[in-house]
Motif scaffolding. Structure first.
Motif, PDB file in Angstrom:
ATOM      1  N   LYS A   1     -18.581  28.896  21.188  1.00 57.45           N
ATOM      2  CA  LYS A   1     -19.356  30.106  21.406  1.00 57.45           C
ATOM      3  C   LYS A   1     -19.015  31.226  20.428  1.00 57.45           C
ATOM      4  O   LYS A   1     -19.791  32.136  20.252  1.00 57.45           O
ATOM      5  N   ARG A   2     -17.862  31.165  19.792  1.00 62.20           N
ATOM      6  CA  ARG A   2     -17.407  32.276  18.955  1.00 62.20           C
ATOM      7  C   ARG A   2     -17.559  31.942  17.471  1.00 62.20           C
ATOM      8  O   ARG A   2     -16.663  32.089  16.688  1.00 62.20           O
ATOM      9  N   LEU A   3     -18.733  31.487  17.101  1.00 63.78           N
ATOM     10  CA  LEU A   3     -18.965  31.057  15.729  1.00 63.78           C
ATOM     11  C   LEU A   3     -19.619  32.136  14.886  1.00 63.78           C
ATOM     12  O   LEU A   3     -20.337  32.988  15.386  1.00 63.78           O
ATOM     13  N   VAL A   4     -19.365  32.048  13.601  1.00 63.87           N
ATOM     14  CA  VAL A   4     -20.120  32.825  12.626  1.00 63.87           C
ATOM     15  C   VAL A   4     -21.241  31.896  12.187  1.00 63.87           C
ATOM     16  O   VAL A   4     -20.988  30.835  11.624  1.00 63.87           O
ATOM     17  N   LYS A   5     -22.471  32.252  12.488  1.00 64.49           N
ATOM     18  CA  LYS A   5     -23.595  31.353  12.240  1.00 64.49           C
ATOM     19  C   LYS A   5     -24.384  31.745  10.992  1.00 64.49           C
ATOM     20  O   LYS A   5     -25.584  31.582  10.921  1.00 64.49           O
ATOM     21  N   THR A   6     -23.678  32.243   9.997  1.00 66.97           N
ATOM     22  CA  THR A   6     -24.299  32.619   8.734  1.00 66.97           C
ATOM     23  C   THR A   6     -24.201  31.452   7.765  1.00 66.97           C
ATOM     24  O   THR A   6     -23.125  30.871   7.610  1.00 66.97           O
ATOM     25  N   PRO A   7     -25.296  31.093   7.101  1.00 65.65           N
ATOM     26  CA  PRO A   7     -25.196  30.008   6.117  1.00 65.65           C
ATOM     27  C   PRO A   7     -24.355  30.426   4.912  1.00 65.65           C
ATOM     28  O   PRO A   7     -24.164  31.611   4.650  1.00 65.65           O
ATOM     29  N   LYS A   8     -23.845  29.435   4.193  1.00 64.27           N
ATOM     30  CA  LYS A   8     -23.112  29.668   2.952  1.00 64.27           C
ATOM     31  C   LYS A   8     -23.994  29.214   1.797  1.00 64.27           C
ATOM     32  O   LYS A   8     -24.748  28.259   1.933  1.00 64.27           O
ATOM     33  N   LEU A   9     -23.877  29.901   0.682  1.00 63.67           N
ATOM     34  CA  LEU A   9     -24.569  29.485  -0.523  1.00 63.67           C
ATOM     35  C   LEU A   9     -23.543  28.977  -1.524  1.00 63.67           C
ATOM     36  O   LEU A   9     -22.526  29.627  -1.755  1.00 63.67           O
ATOM     37  N   HIS A  10     -23.815  27.821  -2.100  1.00 64.76           N
ATOM     38  CA  HIS A  10     -22.938  27.243  -3.116  1.00 64.76           C
ATOM     39  C   HIS A  10     -23.749  26.982  -4.378  1.00 64.76           C
ATOM     40  O   HIS A  10     -24.808  26.365  -4.311  1.00 64.76           O
ATOM     41  N   PHE A  11     -23.255  27.450  -5.506  1.00 64.35           N
ATOM     42  CA  PHE A  11     -23.825  27.058  -6.786  1.00 64.35           C
ATOM     43  C   PHE A  11     -23.543  25.572  -6.968  1.00 64.35           C
ATOM     44  O   PHE A  11     -22.472  25.094  -6.620  1.00 64.35           O
ATOM     45  N   LEU A  12     -24.491  24.851  -7.518  1.00 69.34           N
ATOM     46  CA  LEU A  12     -24.291  23.423  -7.729  1.00 69.34           C
ATOM     47  C   LEU A  12     -23.642  23.120  -9.070  1.00 69.34           C
ATOM     48  O   LEU A  12     -23.257  21.993  -9.330  1.00 69.34           O
ATOM     49  N   ASP A  13     -23.504  24.118  -9.905  1.00 65.91           N
ATOM     50  CA  ASP A  13     -22.880  23.934 -11.217  1.00 65.91           C
ATOM     51  C   ASP A  13     -21.701  24.896 -11.320  1.00 65.91           C
ATOM     52  O   ASP A  13     -21.872  26.086 -11.596  1.00 65.91           O
ATOM     53  N   SER A  14     -20.493  24.376 -11.087  1.00 77.04           N
ATOM     54  CA  SER A  14     -19.312  25.238 -11.088  1.00 77.04           C
ATOM     55  C   SER A  14     -19.017  25.784 -12.483  1.00 77.04           C
ATOM     56  O   SER A  14     -18.468  26.876 -12.618  1.00 77.04           O
ATOM     57  N   GLY A  15     -19.387  25.055 -13.522  1.00 77.16           N
ATOM     58  CA  GLY A  15     -19.202  25.550 -14.893  1.00 77.16           C
ATOM     59  C   GLY A  15     -20.074  26.754 -15.170  1.00 77.16           C
ATOM     60  O   GLY A  15     -19.616  27.743 -15.755  1.00 77.16           O
TER      61      GLY A  15
ATOM     62  N   PRO B   1     -25.777  11.807   5.172  1.00 76.84           N
ATOM     63  CA  PRO B   1     -25.348  12.689   6.257  1.00 76.84           C
ATOM     64  C   PRO B   1     -25.818  14.123   6.019  1.00 76.84           C
ATOM     65  O   PRO B   1     -26.054  14.530   4.886  1.00 76.84           O
ATOM     66  N   ALA B   2     -25.946  14.866   7.103  1.00 74.13           N
ATOM     67  CA  ALA B   2     -26.240  16.290   7.003  1.00 74.13           C
ATOM     68  C   ALA B   2     -24.943  17.001   6.622  1.00 74.13           C
ATOM     69  O   ALA B   2     -23.858  16.612   7.058  1.00 74.13           O
ATOM     70  N   LEU B   3     -25.063  18.035   5.808  1.00 74.69           N
ATOM     71  CA  LEU B   3     -23.894  18.766   5.333  1.00 74.69           C
ATOM     72  C   LEU B   3     -23.917  20.169   5.925  1.00 74.69           C
ATOM     73  O   LEU B   3     -24.919  20.874   5.812  1.00 74.69           O
ATOM     74  N   TYR B   4     -22.801  20.550   6.552  1.00 78.34           N
ATOM     75  CA  TYR B   4     -22.662  21.855   7.185  1.00 78.34           C
ATOM     76  C   TYR B   4     -21.331  22.478   6.771  1.00 78.34           C
ATOM     77  O   TYR B   4     -20.524  21.852   6.095  1.00 78.34           O
ATOM     78  N   HIS B   5     -21.087  23.687   7.239  1.00 75.27           N
ATOM     79  CA  HIS B   5     -19.773  24.324   7.151  1.00 75.27           C
ATOM     80  C   HIS B   5     -19.466  24.871   8.532  1.00 75.27           C
ATOM     81  O   HIS B   5     -20.333  24.944   9.406  1.00 75.27           O
ATOM     82  N   TYR B   6     -18.204  25.254   8.754  1.00 75.42           N
ATOM     83  CA  TYR B   6     -17.785  25.793  10.040  1.00 75.42           C
ATOM     84  C   TYR B   6     -16.875  26.989   9.815  1.00 75.42           C
ATOM     85  O   TYR B   6     -15.983  26.949   8.972  1.00 75.42           O
ATOM     86  N   ARG B   7     -17.144  28.066  10.532  1.00 73.68           N
ATOM     87  CA  ARG B   7     -16.249  29.223  10.552  1.00 73.68           C
ATOM     88  C   ARG B   7     -16.435  29.923  11.882  1.00 73.68           C
ATOM     89  O   ARG B   7     -17.556  30.162  12.321  1.00 73.68           O
ATOM     90  N   ASP B   8     -15.316  30.277  12.509  1.00 76.45           N
ATOM     91  CA  ASP B   8     -15.422  31.009  13.769  1.00 76.45           C
ATOM     92  C   ASP B   8     -14.963  32.451  13.579  1.00 76.45           C
ATOM     93  O   ASP B   8     -14.550  32.849  12.495  1.00 76.45           O
TER      94      ASP B   8
END
Length: 161
Positions: free
Chosen positions: A20-34, A77-84
């Protein structure tokens, strides 16, 4: 449009009703770290004197590699992140179509401690039998057990032995 223009992947948060105590904000990741490093002005000599930008760049790199590896699966698989709200997090949560969960935390460090598994342990408790394994990928060279279905593993394990 933004995501396509800048080669960004939006990763939604993983949760189950019990959390119940989650941060439900999506994360953005660049696909090219260079490209991200160049945009931020992060060069090898800068990282040699200040490693703070290395963590986010490494996380971006590993996320893009996991996305590529996931395409090899019969059913991706579906890809998610988790942060509370306590700031416990897991950088990548993979969930297949049966509900099986794999958690991956990424550390830009040569050592790992029990504290690095806090978010993985929380997901393991909630997912119960669906939790298959929790990994902390780190800048080391040994696979180390940290409890039931929890391991620290070198980042190089992504590409084989």
């Amino acid at each position: 449009m933004f995501e396509q223009l800048f080669l960004v992947r939006r990763i939604e948060p993983w949760f189950r009703n019990q959390l119940k105590r989650l941060v439900k904000t999506p994360k953005l990741h660049f696909l090219d770290s260079g490209l991200l490093a160049a945009m931020l002005g992060v060069a090898p000599d800068r990282i040699a004197t200040n490693r703070s930008p290395f963590g986010p760049l490494l996380e971006t790199f590993v996320v893009s590699e996991v996305l590529k590896l996931a395409t090899w699966c019969e059913t991706a698989p579906a890809l998610y992140h988790y942060r509370d709200k306590d700031q416990d997090e897991v950088d990548i949560v993979l969930e297949d179509n049966t509900g099986a969960i794999v958690g991956i935390e990424i550390k830009a460090a040569a050592t790992v401690t029990n504290a690095d598994f806090k978010g993985l342990r929380k997901i393991g408790q909630v997912a119960s039998d669906a939790f298959r394994i929790g990994l902390v990928l780190y800048d080391g060279d040994k696979i180390l057990p940290f409890g039931d279905r929890l391991y620290a593993a070198p980042i190089s394990c992504l590409w084989g032995p």
